[in-house]
Design an enzyme around this catalytic site. Structure first.
Site, PDB file in Angstrom:
ATOM      1  N   ASN A   6     -86.535 -40.371  23.348  1.00 46.70           N
ATOM      2  CA  ASN A   6     -85.699 -39.870  24.440  1.00 46.70           C
ATOM      3  C   ASN A   6     -86.109 -38.445  24.785  1.00 46.70           C
ATOM      4  OD1 ASN A   6     -84.065 -42.122  24.809  1.00 46.70           O
ATOM      5  ND2 ASN A   6     -82.391 -41.364  23.551  1.00 46.70           N
TER       6      ASN A   6
ATOM      7  N   HIS B 276     -81.149 -48.560  29.400  1.00 51.33           N
ATOM      8  CA  HIS B 276     -82.449 -48.126  29.951  1.00 51.33           C
ATOM      9  C   HIS B 276     -82.974 -49.098  31.019  1.00 51.33           C
ATOM     10  CE1 HIS B 276     -83.189 -44.979  26.820  1.00 51.33           C
ATOM     11  NE2 HIS B 276     -82.420 -45.773  26.106  1.00 51.33           N
TER      12      HIS B 276
HETATM   13 FE1  HDE Z   1     -82.651 -47.935  22.283  1.00 52.80          FE
HETATM   14  N1  HDE Z   1     -82.593 -49.858  22.966  1.00 52.80           N
HETATM   15  N2  HDE Z   1     -81.228 -48.390  20.907  1.00 52.80           N
HETATM   16  N3  HDE Z   1     -82.534 -45.973  21.681  1.00 52.80           N
HETATM   17  N4  HDE Z   1     -83.978 -47.428  23.665  1.00 52.80           N
HETATM   18  C1  HDE Z   1     -83.302 -50.340  23.987  1.00 52.80           C
HETATM   19  O1  HDE Z   1     -84.519 -52.338  23.961  1.00 52.80           O
HETATM   20  C2  HDE Z   1     -80.882 -49.638  20.544  1.00 52.80           C
HETATM   21  C3  HDE Z   1     -81.776 -45.473  20.677  1.00 52.80           C
HETATM   22  C4  HDE Z   1     -84.622 -46.236  23.802  1.00 52.80           C
HETATM   23  O2  HDE Z   1     -88.442 -48.256  28.442  1.00 52.80           O
HETATM   24  C5  HDE Z   1     -83.222 -51.824  24.117  1.00 52.80           C
HETATM   25  O3  HDE Z   1     -86.201 -53.171  25.222  1.00 52.80           O
HETATM   26  C6  HDE Z   1     -79.977 -49.596  19.429  1.00 52.80           C
HETATM   27  C7  HDE Z   1     -82.225 -44.144  20.310  1.00 52.80           C
HETATM   28  C8  HDE Z   1     -85.515 -46.284  24.926  1.00 52.80           C
HETATM   29  O4  HDE Z   1     -88.263 -50.326  27.766  1.00 52.80           O
HETATM   30  C9  HDE Z   1     -82.339 -52.232  22.927  1.00 52.80           C
HETATM   31  C10 HDE Z   1     -79.790 -48.263  19.156  1.00 52.80           C
HETATM   32  C11 HDE Z   1     -83.278 -43.880  21.127  1.00 52.80           C
HETATM   33  C12 HDE Z   1     -85.394 -47.571  25.443  1.00 52.80           C
HETATM   34  C13 HDE Z   1     -82.023 -50.879  22.299  1.00 52.80           C
HETATM   35  C14 HDE Z   1     -80.598 -47.514  20.076  1.00 52.80           C
HETATM   36  C15 HDE Z   1     -83.456 -45.021  21.982  1.00 52.80           C
HETATM   37  C16 HDE Z   1     -84.442 -48.262  24.634  1.00 52.80           C
HETATM   38  C17 HDE Z   1     -82.805 -52.327  25.452  1.00 52.80           C
HETATM   39  C18 HDE Z   1     -78.872 -47.658  18.127  1.00 52.80           C
HETATM   40  C19 HDE Z   1     -84.112 -42.597  21.201  1.00 52.80           C
HETATM   41  C20 HDE Z   1     -86.087 -48.127  26.669  1.00 52.80           C
HETATM   42  C21 HDE Z   1     -84.055 -52.821  26.131  1.00 52.80           C
HETATM   43  C22 HDE Z   1     -79.317 -47.759  16.835  1.00 52.80           C
HETATM   44  C23 HDE Z   1     -84.878 -42.340  20.005  1.00 52.80           C
HETATM   45  C24 HDE Z   1     -87.436 -48.671  26.350  1.00 52.80           C
HETATM   46  C25 HDE Z   1     -85.053 -52.803  25.102  1.00 52.80           C
HETATM   47  C26 HDE Z   1     -88.108 -49.129  27.620  1.00 52.80           C
HETATM   48  C27 HDE Z   1     -84.078 -49.600  24.815  1.00 52.80           C
HETATM   49  C28 HDE Z   1     -81.292 -50.789  21.182  1.00 52.80           C
HETATM   50  C29 HDE Z   1     -80.621 -46.097  20.096  1.00 52.80           C
HETATM   51  C30 HDE Z   1     -84.480 -45.052  22.991  1.00 52.80           C
HETATM   52  C31 HDE Z   1     -81.109 -53.027  23.273  1.00 52.80           C
HETATM   53  C32 HDE Z   1     -79.353 -50.787  18.741  1.00 52.80           C
HETATM   54  C33 HDE Z   1     -81.651 -43.257  19.206  1.00 52.80           C
HETATM   55  C34 HDE Z   1     -86.391 -45.155  25.443  1.00 52.80           C
HETATM   56  O5  HDE Z   1     -83.040 -53.006  22.010  1.00 52.80           O
END
Ligand code: HDE
Length: 708
Positions: free
Chosen positions: A165, A92
């Site tokens: 999302n 992201h």
């Molecule tokens: Fe994320 N995800 N994600 N994700 N995600 C990040 O956090 C992670 C997942 C989502 O505009 C990171 O600050 C893991 C699902 C958004 O700043 C990080 C898993 C969904 C954003 C991270 C998921 C998301 C992130 C990277 C698997 C939808 C952007 C930067 C379990 C429900 C937020 C940060 C923004 C961002 C980890 C799966 C949505 C690395 C480990 C499912 C919208 O922490």
């Protein structure tokens, strides 16, 4: 001869001043204070506040000699510049945010004690960041990808982050697979390409070996992954959460955001061209909408259910690769989100905002969804890496807007260490904050007795049934787009084994889809269907809520028409068009051979927003050709003008035209009476008729006549 370079100072409006401690200071644009220079302008200072005499030349010996280490202003300036970047988000990375508010419709006290849901009509400040997942910060907006839809609501009981999302399911069922998924989709490590694209071997290799991703694959191969605008997409919390009321009774809840302006996406051929014409297409759209007062809006809806519903539902509500169809459990509207202000500074706000799934207020709790549980670790950890200090909550964009008090102290960039002697509790002085068992966050006391083990629940094993349900819920047009997307992506895989493995999965989803893709990829015969842990079901009824086309807007509001004009055109017609669009809440942008504009037949000047080479029709929802005979003649000689028309036609857009534009249509290979999407503005149809037709957004029937 040595010379001192001093740039000219442009004259500015009479500056505002303020007197503080007997010193007269200048008030800046943002209310900040400046020392005043001899010319009455703000004084440039070092970060230490020292006035700078010369910012054009470094200190050196003579005019042509070496620079001196002693030049503290030069060293501070370059040092700070060298450290301007912070690590981009691992996923992201490319995103765009806006401020706004969340307004509660009615009290949800029966379900939750969360303060934000108690009082009808109450507005709570919010910040939203939309994003793509795979691309780097500088990548283009129209990548085929999931969009992040992260909402931070600054409630009176602390920040609530709903980090969602625009797609309600995910690729994997266990957070431990996230690094593998993301490694596979990012640029391949040896060659460092492709950027922001899933169309390559690594991604499809991983996916074809991960059957749990099949439902998500149907969504990302659909037009959901190429939205027309952030404003026209849905948002989903994905996981099942819990609501807890005052008595700590638990209700399961899923969160959905519904765009007020309806759903809309672009077509793939268009997306590819938009990326070249305007890589910032989505951010520009959000910026323009908010700045012009057309505030984007979503309704928050919740699907609430109890344990009995969960036990009877065909799939596990903890499985993030499954949805609860809206027809099975209709979502209840509970509030609205309005975005009405762009950040003052992109870095300070949009880049430094730190969303964390674990930010929930009392009254909202987690379920055991294994993806959510894993995320609750990742989001805190990643902020430390990105923002560099545990004090990232001191940044204004991340700080709660309610009072807060704790004994955390020190660390890099600490900006609010408490005064006084006591920095612990309990303490016998009665100093500082204490916990509150009544108002404080309480976890739902779920009882769990089970062996400690690395296990995946049996109830997570059906990977195809909902993928099929999604596919059969699409219109014929949308199904065609899914087949085209799969064919395109797999055609970019060099390893034929990967293609075959994917077609084997598709056979478990829809045989027609599998056969189409196999045929387009040039298979001689179909492979065996992939082994399925659970027999795929074909009895799940279609869910109309899953189609974009079925959930389009009620009007053409918020959309944009590109009007190609030339000298000598009918200025009155142009005005009628603009008025009809304004009545609908839509806008018009003039495209002319020269950006200086054109002159109508009656001599009026027509200002242009774009010149034709810079504004292909992919940037608009519909187009109009308002040209003179001579103008049309000239434009037929320009490839950009011919493409403008040919692309609008191929992308199934509505095209209005003045009679003089006929030669231009003909040269672009478009028959003026090909279908009802072509509207002759001088032959009975009015500008109003054109706008009415545009409400359908596209004439999809045309797609079966045009091969993209
Ligand atoms: Fe994320 N995800 N994600 N994700 N995600 C990040 O956090 C992670 C997942 C989502 O505009 C990171 O600050 C893991 C699902 C958004 O700043 C990080 C898993 C969904 C954003 C991270 C998921 C998301 C992130 C990277 C698997 C939808 C952007 C930067 C379990 C429900 C937020 C940060 C923004 C961002 C980890 C799966 C949505 C690395 C480990 C499912 C919208 O922490």
């Amino acid at each position: 001869m040595a010379r001192k370079t001093k740039p000219a100072t442009p004259k500015t409006a009479t500056p505002k001043t303020a007197t503080i401690h007997d010193q007269t200071l200048l008030l800046g644009q943002g209310g900040e204070l400046h020392q005043i220079a001899a010319e009455g302008t703000p004084v440039l200072t070092t970060a230490q506040g020292g006035p700078v005499a010369d910012d054009q030349n470094a200190l050196r010996i003579g005019a042509r000699g070496p620079s001196l280490l002693e030049d503290f202003h030069f060293r501070e300036k370059i040092f700070h510049f060298d450290h301007e970047r912070i690590p981009e988000r691992v996923v992201h990375a490319r995103g765009y945010g806006a401020h706004g508010y969340f307004e509660t419709y009615e009290s949800l006290a029966r379900y939750t004690r969360a303060d934000v849901f108690q009082r009808a009509g109450e507005k709570t400040p919010a910040f939203v960041r939309f994003s793509t997942v795979a691309g780097s910060k500088g990548s283009f907006d129209l990548a085929r990808d999931v969009r992040g839809f992260a909402v931070k609501i600054y409630t009176k009981e602390g920040n609530w982050d709903l980090v969602g999302n625009n797609i309600p399911v995910f690729f994997i069922q266990d957070a431990i697979k996230f690094p593998d998924l993301i490694h596979s989709v990012k640029p391949e490590p040896d060659r460092a390409f492709p950027q922001a694209q899933s169309a390559h071997d690594n991604f499809w290799d991983f996916i074809s070996l991960t059957p749990e991703s099949m439902h998500m694959i149907m969504w990302v191969m659909s037009d959901r992954a190429i939205p027309r605008s952030f404003r026209f997409m849905e948002g989903f919390g994905v996981h099942t959460f819990r609501f807890l009321n005052e008595s700590d009774d638990s209700t399961f809840v899923k969160f959905l955001w519904k765009p007020k302006l309806g759903l809309q996406s672009v077509v793939w051929n268009e997306a590819v061209k938009i990326n070249g014409a305007d890589p910032d297409f989505h951010r520009r759209d959000l910026w323009d909408a908010v700045q012009s007062g057309n505030f984007p809006e979503w309704e928050l809806r919740v699907q609430v259910f109890d344990q009995d519903f969960a036990d009877q539902f065909a799939f596990d509500v903890l499985d993030p690769t499954k949805i609860i169809p809206e027809e099975v459990l209709p979502p209840i509207p509970v509030g609205r989100l309005v975005l009405d202000r762009m950040p003052d500074n992109f870095f300070a706000e949009t880049e430094q905002v730190a969303f964390m799934t674990q930010n929930v207020p009392p009254g909202i709790d987690f379920s055991n969804d294994p993806l959510l549980q894993g995320r609750n670790f990742s989001y805190l950890d990643t902020q430390l890496k990105r923002l560099g200090s545990p004090n990232f909550t001191h940044l204004p964009i991340n700080a709660p807007k309610c009072p807060f008090a704790h004994f955390q102290q020190d660390g890099h960039m600490a900006m609010r260490n408490p005064a006084g002697r006591t920095n612990y509790q309990p303490n016998s002085r009665g100093d500082g904050p204490r916990e509150d068992p009544v108002r404080g966050f309480r976890t739902f006391p779920e009882e769990i007795a089970a062996p400690k083990a690395r296990l995946r629940a049996e109830s997570f094993a059906d990977h195809y049934s909902q993928a099929r349900q999604f596919f059969v819920s699409q219109t014929v047009t949308e199904q065609k787009h899914i087949a085209m997307a799969l064919t395109f992506e797999l055609s970019k895989c060099e390893d034929p084994v990967i293609r075959e493995r994917m077609v084997a999965h598709l056979l478990n989803i829809d045989e027609g889809l599998a056969a189409t893709v196999a045929d387009k990829l040039g298979f001689d015969e179909l492979p065996q269907p992939a082994d399925a842990a659970v027999e795929p079901r074909d009895d799940l009824p279609p869910s109309p809520a899953l189609s974009i086309i079925e959930n389009g807007p009620p009007s053409f509001a918020g959309r944009k028409v590109g009007v190609l004009v030339s000298d000598g055109c009918d200025g009155a017609l142009l005005q009628r068009l603009e008025a009809a669009l304004a009545r609908e809440g839509a806008t018009m942008e003039v495209v002319a051979p020269k950006v200086g504009g054109a002159e109508a037949a009656d001599g009026t000047k027509i200002p242009a927003k774009h010149m034709i080479d810079g504004a292909p029709s992919v940037l608009f929802d519909a187009v109009a050709l308002v040209v003179s005979e001579e103008g049309a003649e000239r434009l037929t000689g320009e490839a950009a003008a011919r493409d403008f028309v040919a692309d609008a036609f191929a992308h199934c857009k509505f095209i209005a035209f003045s009679a003089a534009a006929l030669p231009l249509l003909a040269k672009a290979g478009v028959e003026a009476d090909a279908d009802e999407g072509l509207i002759d503005l001088e032959d009975g149809a009015s500008a109003g008729t054109f706008v009415e037709r545009c409400r359908a957004l596209r004439l999809w029937a045309r797609e079966f006549a045009v091969k993209l």
